[in-house]
Structures are given as structure tokens and as C-alpha cells.
Scaffold this active site. Structure first.
Site, PDB file in Angstrom:
ATOM      1  NE  ARG A  18      -4.074  -1.933   0.260  1.00 24.55           N
ATOM      2  CZ  ARG A  18      -4.061  -3.201  -0.169  1.00 24.55           C
ATOM      3  NH1 ARG A  18      -2.987  -3.680  -0.785  1.00 24.55           N
ATOM      4  NH2 ARG A  18      -5.108  -3.964  -0.014  1.00 24.55           N
TER       5      ARG A  18
ATOM      6  CB  SER B 215      -8.898  -1.552   3.939  1.00 23.85           C
ATOM      7  OG  SER B 215      -9.195  -2.854   3.541  1.00 23.85           O
TER       8      SER B 215
ATOM      9  CD  GLU C 232      -5.901   1.019   1.784  1.00 24.50           C
ATOM     10  OE1 GLU C 232      -5.757  -0.159   2.111  1.00 24.50           O
ATOM     11  OE2 GLU C 232      -6.730   1.389   0.930  1.00 24.50           O
TER      12      GLU C 232
HETATM   13  P1  FAD Z   1      -8.494   8.663  -5.388  1.00 21.78           P
HETATM   14  O1  FAD Z   1      -9.186   8.160  -4.176  1.00 21.78           O
HETATM   15  O2  FAD Z   1      -9.139   9.751  -6.143  1.00 21.78           O
HETATM   16  O3  FAD Z   1      -7.026   9.122  -4.975  1.00 21.78           O
HETATM   17  C1  FAD Z   1      -6.240   8.296  -4.130  1.00 21.78           C
HETATM   18  C2  FAD Z   1      -4.838   8.925  -4.014  1.00 21.78           C
HETATM   19  O4  FAD Z   1      -4.191   8.894  -5.285  1.00 21.78           O
HETATM   20  C3  FAD Z   1      -4.849  10.398  -3.620  1.00 21.78           C
HETATM   21  O5  FAD Z   1      -3.694  10.671  -2.874  1.00 21.78           O
HETATM   22  C4  FAD Z   1      -4.784  11.137  -4.956  1.00 21.78           C
HETATM   23  O6  FAD Z   1      -4.235  12.427  -4.831  1.00 21.78           O
HETATM   24  C5  FAD Z   1      -3.865  10.218  -5.720  1.00 21.78           C
HETATM   25  N1  FAD Z   1      -4.068  10.217  -7.164  1.00 21.78           N
HETATM   26  C6  FAD Z   1      -5.184   9.838  -7.837  1.00 21.78           C
HETATM   27  N2  FAD Z   1      -4.954   9.904  -9.169  1.00 21.78           N
HETATM   28  C7  FAD Z   1      -3.688  10.316  -9.321  1.00 21.78           C
HETATM   29  C8  FAD Z   1      -2.865  10.589 -10.452  1.00 21.78           C
HETATM   30  N3  FAD Z   1      -3.310  10.431 -11.692  1.00 21.78           N
HETATM   31  N4  FAD Z   1      -1.600  11.040 -10.239  1.00 21.78           N
HETATM   32  C9  FAD Z   1      -1.133  11.243  -8.980  1.00 21.78           C
HETATM   33  N5  FAD Z   1      -1.861  10.999  -7.878  1.00 21.78           N
HETATM   34  C10 FAD Z   1      -3.126  10.552  -8.052  1.00 21.78           C
HETATM   35  N6  FAD Z   1      -7.438  -0.659  -2.685  1.00 21.78           N
HETATM   36  C11 FAD Z   1      -6.636  -1.742  -2.772  1.00 21.78           C
HETATM   37  O7  FAD Z   1      -5.400  -1.586  -2.912  1.00 21.78           O
HETATM   38  N7  FAD Z   1      -7.125  -2.997  -2.738  1.00 21.78           N
HETATM   39  C12 FAD Z   1      -8.439  -3.248  -2.598  1.00 21.78           C
HETATM   40  O8  FAD Z   1      -8.852  -4.400  -2.557  1.00 21.78           O
HETATM   41  C13 FAD Z   1      -9.325  -2.144  -2.502  1.00 21.78           C
HETATM   42  N8  FAD Z   1     -10.644  -2.326  -2.349  1.00 21.78           N
HETATM   43  C14 FAD Z   1     -11.485  -1.251  -2.241  1.00 21.78           C
HETATM   44  C15 FAD Z   1     -12.862  -1.485  -2.098  1.00 21.78           C
HETATM   45  C16 FAD Z   1     -13.734  -0.418  -2.005  1.00 21.78           C
HETATM   46  C17 FAD Z   1     -15.207  -0.698  -1.846  1.00 21.78           C
HETATM   47  C18 FAD Z   1     -13.245   0.912  -2.067  1.00 21.78           C
HETATM   48  C19 FAD Z   1     -14.202   2.065  -1.996  1.00 21.78           C
HETATM   49  C20 FAD Z   1     -11.883   1.151  -2.203  1.00 21.78           C
HETATM   50  C21 FAD Z   1     -10.982   0.061  -2.292  1.00 21.78           C
HETATM   51  N9  FAD Z   1      -9.593   0.249  -2.419  1.00 21.78           N
HETATM   52  C22 FAD Z   1      -8.768  -0.833  -2.546  1.00 21.78           C
HETATM   53  C23 FAD Z   1      -9.035   1.612  -2.469  1.00 21.78           C
HETATM   54  C24 FAD Z   1      -9.100   2.242  -3.873  1.00 21.78           C
HETATM   55  O9  FAD Z   1      -9.926   1.497  -4.713  1.00 21.78           O
HETATM   56  C25 FAD Z   1      -7.720   2.362  -4.515  1.00 21.78           C
HETATM   57  O10 FAD Z   1      -6.810   3.013  -3.675  1.00 21.78           O
HETATM   58  C26 FAD Z   1      -7.779   3.100  -5.851  1.00 21.78           C
HETATM   59  O11 FAD Z   1      -6.554   2.975  -6.514  1.00 21.78           O
HETATM   60  C27 FAD Z   1      -8.136   4.574  -5.688  1.00 21.78           C
HETATM   61  O12 FAD Z   1      -8.430   5.095  -6.969  1.00 21.78           O
HETATM   62  P2  FAD Z   1      -9.152   6.496  -7.148  1.00 21.78           P
HETATM   63  O13 FAD Z   1      -9.102   6.834  -8.591  1.00 21.78           O
HETATM   64  O14 FAD Z   1     -10.473   6.467  -6.524  1.00 21.78           O
HETATM   65  O15 FAD Z   1      -8.151   7.446  -6.350  1.00 21.78           O
HETATM   66  N1  EPU Z   2     -11.567 -10.222   9.843  1.00 19.23           N
HETATM   67  C1  EPU Z   2     -12.088  -9.963  11.107  1.00 19.23           C
HETATM   68  N2  EPU Z   2     -13.195  -9.173  11.185  1.00 19.23           N
HETATM   69  C2  EPU Z   2     -13.807  -8.669  10.100  1.00 19.23           C
HETATM   70  C3  EPU Z   2     -13.267  -8.928   8.818  1.00 19.23           C
HETATM   71  C4  EPU Z   2     -12.130  -9.713   8.723  1.00 19.23           C
HETATM   72  O1  EPU Z   2     -11.570 -10.409  12.114  1.00 19.23           O
HETATM   73  O2  EPU Z   2     -14.816  -7.968  10.252  1.00 19.23           O
HETATM   74  C5  EPU Z   2     -10.376 -11.075   9.732  1.00 19.23           C
HETATM   75  C6  EPU Z   2     -10.726 -12.321   8.917  1.00 19.23           C
HETATM   76  O3  EPU Z   2     -11.057 -13.343   9.807  1.00 19.23           O
HETATM   77  C7  EPU Z   2      -9.493 -12.624   8.128  1.00 19.23           C
HETATM   78  C8  EPU Z   2      -8.685 -11.348   8.154  1.00 19.23           C
HETATM   79  O4  EPU Z   2      -9.381 -10.422   8.974  1.00 19.23           O
HETATM   80  O5  EPU Z   2      -8.725 -13.609   8.761  1.00 19.23           O
HETATM   81  C9  EPU Z   2      -8.468 -10.785   6.755  1.00 19.23           C
HETATM   82  O6  EPU Z   2      -9.703 -10.399   6.188  1.00 19.23           O
HETATM   83  P1  EPU Z   2      -9.867 -10.128   4.607  1.00 19.23           P
HETATM   84  O7  EPU Z   2      -9.505 -11.348   3.841  1.00 19.23           O
HETATM   85  O8  EPU Z   2     -11.209  -9.539   4.405  1.00 19.23           O
HETATM   86  O9  EPU Z   2      -8.722  -9.082   4.279  1.00 19.23           O
HETATM   87  P2  EPU Z   2      -8.311  -7.711   4.963  1.00 19.23           P
HETATM   88  O10 EPU Z   2      -6.959  -7.888   5.560  1.00 19.23           O
HETATM   89  O11 EPU Z   2      -9.358  -7.211   5.865  1.00 19.23           O
HETATM   90  C10 EPU Z   2      -7.085  -6.907   2.827  1.00 19.23           C
HETATM   91  C11 EPU Z   2      -6.942  -5.615   2.094  1.00 19.23           C
HETATM   92  C12 EPU Z   2      -8.115  -5.421   1.157  1.00 19.23           C
HETATM   93  C13 EPU Z   2      -8.140  -6.555   0.152  1.00 19.23           C
HETATM   94  C14 EPU Z   2      -8.269  -7.865   0.919  1.00 19.23           C
HETATM   95  C15 EPU Z   2      -8.158  -9.055   0.007  1.00 19.23           C
HETATM   96  C16 EPU Z   2      -5.653  -4.085   3.447  1.00 19.23           C
HETATM   97  C17 EPU Z   2      -5.666  -2.904   4.342  1.00 19.23           C
HETATM   98  N3  EPU Z   2      -6.840  -4.513   3.017  1.00 19.23           N
HETATM   99  O12 EPU Z   2      -8.216  -6.785   3.680  1.00 19.23           O
HETATM  100  O13 EPU Z   2      -7.919  -4.199   0.445  1.00 19.23           O
HETATM  101  O14 EPU Z   2      -9.203  -6.429  -0.746  1.00 19.23           O
HETATM  102  O15 EPU Z   2      -7.204  -7.965   1.900  1.00 19.23           O
HETATM  103  O16 EPU Z   2      -6.860  -9.189  -0.425  1.00 19.23           O
HETATM  104  O17 EPU Z   2      -4.585  -4.593   3.118  1.00 19.23           O
HETATM  105  C18 EPU Z   2      -8.341  -1.851   0.520  1.00 19.23           C
HETATM  106  O18 EPU Z   2      -7.107  -1.707   0.534  1.00 19.23           O
HETATM  107  O19 EPU Z   2      -9.137  -0.894   0.490  1.00 19.23           O
HETATM  108  C19 EPU Z   2      -8.888  -3.218   0.524  1.00 19.23           C
HETATM  109  C20 EPU Z   2     -10.189  -3.465   0.544  1.00 19.23           C
END
Ligand code: FAD
Ligand code: EPU
Length: 352
Positions: free
Chosen positions: A179, A252, A348
Site C-alpha cells: 500500500r 479498508s 490507508e
Molecule cells: P483517489 O481516491 O481519487 O485518490 C487516491 C490517491 O491517489 C490520492 O492521494 C490522490 O491524490 C492520488 N491520485 C489519484 N490519481 C492520481 C494521479 N493520476 N496522479 C497522482 N496521484 C493521483 N485498494 C486496494 O489496494 N485494494 C483493494 O482491494 C481495494 N478495495 C477497495 C474497495 C472499495 C469498496 C473501495 C471504496 C476502495 C478500495 N480500495 C482498494 C481503495 C481504492 O480502490 C484504490 O486506492 C484506488 O486505486 C483509488 O483510486 P481512485 O481513482 O479512486 O483514487
Molecule cells: N476479519 C475480522 N473481522 C472482520 C473482517 C475480517 O476479524 O470484520 C479477519 C478475517 O477473519 C481474516 C482477516 O481479517 O482472517 C483478513 O480479512 P480479509 O480477507 O477480508 O482481508 P483484509 O486484511 O481485511 C485486505 C486488504 C483489502 C483486500 C483484501 C483481500 C488491506 C488494508 N486490506 O483486507 O484491500 O481487498 O485484503 O486481499 O490490506 C483496501 O485496501 O481498500 C482493501 C479493501
């Protein structure tokens, strides 16, 4: 160039538009009602240099905004907000089954994943359905289900605000980590304009993350392929995470904390069910969701700010929570976990 104090509220230029006092309410997935003094949209990378040289933009802080899915706006943005709506995905080179794909920053990430799968390319299947733009993907080195973007990055093209030119950064120069990247560490420097990824015609599937094989089995679709893996991941994600279309959230809200081996061992001895993942460097990643749930915050609500009942790592806006209220609640969670477990959770998303 016009001074916008006397200019009309909206200005359309060649490849860009500028709007004064713009609402950001529909532009962040936590659904915070905030405004930007200027909202600048660039449709053509060639227009960036001209736009960034406008005195009113050059002399104040600039916030780059994608789809706002990893950002918490704690108030109005006094300066300029820049969005990129540049489009285009192309295959730029191919040899020995290795394929370079170039995508413009304004493309939607999940659409790029499906474009590559549709062209018979593998690599991005575990990153399906992550919200946001292509340009934001390298900022925090998006990751999910055992895969991180960084390993597929051939080059990131970015506007370097320090030198005022477009630069190409190779994978090593991006400093990718969990991240994290140089872009996240120094947010005022680079504007990512395009991403070039190295993908493969020969699938090498990653199915080891908890739940992936089980989901594929439940789908009963036969031998796994990259599109089937993407479908399995998408199903898991829809089930586990609240949908921002239904309830404001940024995925997250905290990173999974990384601690040294001795601290991890100490915690594990006291709390046998704490999920942890040993890292190659000897440290351990702990589950932030587990720490938050055990501290009693899962499903808790204070006004419209709260922690999702569905997943303890997700901060949610039940309706009208302000950015400041969401941040205050997040800090309450942070101190609760620190008091109970002595572990500091780091946000994050970008806190603006
Ligand atoms: P923004 O939220 O608009 O910006 C995020 C950051 O990037 C800010 O600092 C912004 O200034 C910068 N930025 C954006 N575009 C540019 C650019 N072109 N040049 C320079 N800086 C820029 N993330 C994960 O890693 N894994 C996940 O599984 C995951 N699951 C998600 C699930 C949900 C439901 C949600 C809402 C978010 C999740 N995220 C996850 C976080 C998010 O999807 C990512 O961080 C994504 O890359 C953000 O994209 P955005 O365009 O919305 O960026
Ligand atoms: N867990 C709990 N309570 C909950 C949910 C989960 O105790 O309410 C425990 C589960 O039991 C499991 C562990 O947490 O053992 C991990 O849960 P999960 O697989 O849902 O993954 P996470 O660590 O919560 C991370 C990333 C996600 C990504 C998933 C899948 C981070 C901060 N988050 O979540 O990324 O989608 O793994 O790879 O690394 C994001 O960055 O926005 C994001 C959604």
C-alpha cells in the site's frame, strides 16, 4: 491567461475545463459533501503543462483526484483539484508471450482489467473490481487476493512537478511496497498520466488466498482460467465489502499493521486467534480488521459515522456524516486499538 477572479465560473480550453467553486460530493466514495475552489479537468495529457502554468493554479496546492475511492476530505479544498479524463488502452509491444499494455490515467481500473482479460492476457485477474482510476492504481500499489499491481508495472508515465516535464519511471524507481510507493510518499511531486503493464499470454494463476479456491469450486465452472478467477474474486469482494453505491466507504480504512517478530509473537501468545502473516523480512503483518473487531468497534456508530457491520476494516458514512466527523470516529478506533493491543493503526486513504 485569465485571472479567475474576473473570469466566468466555467472555462473551456483546448483539452481541459476549469470550474470555480465545484461540489466534490459525487466525487468521493465516502460521500462527503465538500467543495473545491477550482476543479480542473484535463482530457488530453498535452494540455497539462499549459494548465499547470496558470498563475492561479501554479501558486496554490494542487490535489489530484481520481474516483475518490481512497480519500477522506475533512473539509473544503481551498486550492485546485485536478482530475484526468484521458482515455485509451493499447498493446504497445509483444514478444515471447509477454505483452506490454499502455493505459491512460483516466481509464477505470476494473475496465482495464476486463480489457486485458478480453485480449487473452493474464496477470490482473486477482485485482478485478478494485474501484478507482488507472492513474491512482500505482499510488498505493493496489493489491488484493495475494497480488499487488507493482509486479506488473513496466513503466509509470508521470508529470514531474519538480522538473516540469513528463518522466517515465520503471518498476524499481516507483519504490513499490505494501500500500505504498514514491507517489504516495511524496504526493506533491508526480501526476501519473499513464501506466504501462507487462502481462502474459501464459496464465500463472494465484489461488492461495483464503476463499479463492472455494469460490471457484462453488462456481462449478471447470478448470480455472484468468476470467473465471476474476469472476470468483468479484463474487468474494461483493460479498465481503459494503458497496459504496449503497453506503459511503473507502474500502479498508486502515492498513494491516506490520510489526517486528517479537511483538507478533507476544500478541499471538496472548491472543491465539489473531490472524497474522509472516513476511519475507522476518516481520509480521497483523489483521487490522481482527484488532478492530476485538476492540468492540465492528458495527459501532456515532451519528452517521461508523464501522461497517459487514467488515471491521471499513469506515462508513451512514448518510450525512461530515469528513471531520468521519475522521474523528476513525481516530477513536485508532486509539481504542492502541489502548487494547498497543498497536498503532495507520490510515490507508489520503486524509485531505
Ligand atoms: P483517489 O481516491 O481519487 O485518490 C487516491 C490517491 O491517489 C490520492 O492521494 C490522490 O491524490 C492520488 N491520485 C489519484 N490519481 C492520481 C494521479 N493520476 N496522479 C497522482 N496521484 C493521483 N485498494 C486496494 O489496494 N485494494 C483493494 O482491494 C481495494 N478495495 C477497495 C474497495 C472499495 C469498496 C473501495 C471504496 C476502495 C478500495 N480500495 C482498494 C481503495 C481504492 O480502490 C484504490 O486506492 C484506488 O486505486 C483509488 O483510486 P481512485 O481513482 O479512486 O483514487
Ligand atoms: N476479519 C475480522 N473481522 C472482520 C473482517 C475480517 O476479524 O470484520 C479477519 C478475517 O477473519 C481474516 C482477516 O481479517 O482472517 C483478513 O480479512 P480479509 O480477507 O477480508 O482481508 P483484509 O486484511 O481485511 C485486505 C486488504 C483489502 C483486500 C483484501 C483481500 C488491506 C488494508 N486490506 O483486507 O484491500 O481487498 O485484503 O486481499 O490490506 C483496501 O485496501 O481498500 C482493501 C479493501
Amino acid at each position: 491567461m485569465n485571472d479567475f477572479r474576473v473570469a466566468p465560473a466555467r472555462l473551456d480550453g483546448n483539452g481541459y475545463s476549469i470550474l470555480e467553486d465545484a461540489s466534490l460530493a459525487g466525487r468521493n466514495t465516502l460521500r462527503v459533501n465538500a467543495r473545491a475552489a477550482l476543479l480542473v479537468d484535463v482530457r488530453n495529457t498535452d494540455a497539462l503543462a499549459e494548465v499547470l502554468a496558470f498563475p492561479l493554479i501554479a501558486r496554490q496546492p494542487l490535489l489530484v483526484l481520481g474516483e475518490g475511492s481512497n480519500m477522506l476530505l475533512t473539509g473544503d479544498v481551498p486550492g485546485a483539484v485536478l482530475t484526468l479524463s484521458t482515455r485509451g488502452i493499447t498493446i504497445t509491444a509483444e514478444s515471447n508471450g509477454q505483452v506490454l499494455v499502455r493505459a491512460q490515467a483516466g481509464e477505470n481500473w476494473n475496465e482495464l482489467v476486463h480489457w486485458t482479460l478480453g485480449h487473452g492476457l493474464s496477470g490482473l485477474e486477482n485485482l478485478a473490481l478494485i474501484p478507482g482510476t488507472v492513474g491512482a492504481a500505482p499510488i498505493q500499489n493496489i493489491g488484493a487476493y495475494g497480488v499487488e499491481l507493482g509486479e506488473f508495472v513496466d513503466q509509470v508515465e508521470a508529470w514531474d512537478r519538480q522538473s516540469g516535464v513528463l518522466v517515465q519511471l520503471d518498476q524499481a524507481a516507483c519504490g513499490f511496497a505494501y500500500r505504498d510507493s514514491i507517489f504516495k510518499r511524496d504526493p506533491a511531486r508526480y501526476i501519473v498520466t499513464a501506466l504501462q503493464l507487462r502481462l502474459s499470454r501464459t496464465p500463472s494463476l494465484r489461488l492461495d488466498y483464503a476463499g479463492v479456491r472455494e469460490e471457484l469450486t462453488a462456481m462449478d465452472a471447470g478448470e480455472p482460467t484468468p476470467p473465471l478467477v476474476a469472476e470468483a474474486i468479484s463474487r468474494l469482494r461483493r460479498r465481503k465489502l459494503p458497496d459504496p453505491a449503497l453506503i459511503g466507504n473507502a474500502g479498508s480504512f486502515f492498513k494491516n499493521p506490520i510489526v517486528d517478530a517479537a511483538s507478533a509473537l507476544g500478541l499471538k501468545q496472548q491472543h491465539a486467534t489473531l490472524p497474522l502473516w509472516p513476511l519475507p523480512d522476518g516481520r509480521c503483518k497483523l489483521s487490522a480488521a481482527w484488532l478492530i473487531e476485538q476492540s468492540g468497534f465492528k458495527g459501532m456508530r456515532e451519528g452517521d459515522a461508523g464501522i461497517a457491520a459487514q467488515h471491521a476494516l471499513v469506515l462508513v458514512n451512514h448518510g450525512q456524516a461530515s469528513g471531520a466527523a468521519l475522521w474523528a470516529f476513525a481516530q477513536r478506533v485508532q486509539s481504542g486499538v492502541a489502548q487494547r493491543f498497543g498497536v498503532l493503526l495507520e490510515a490507508e486513504p489520503r486524509i485531505v
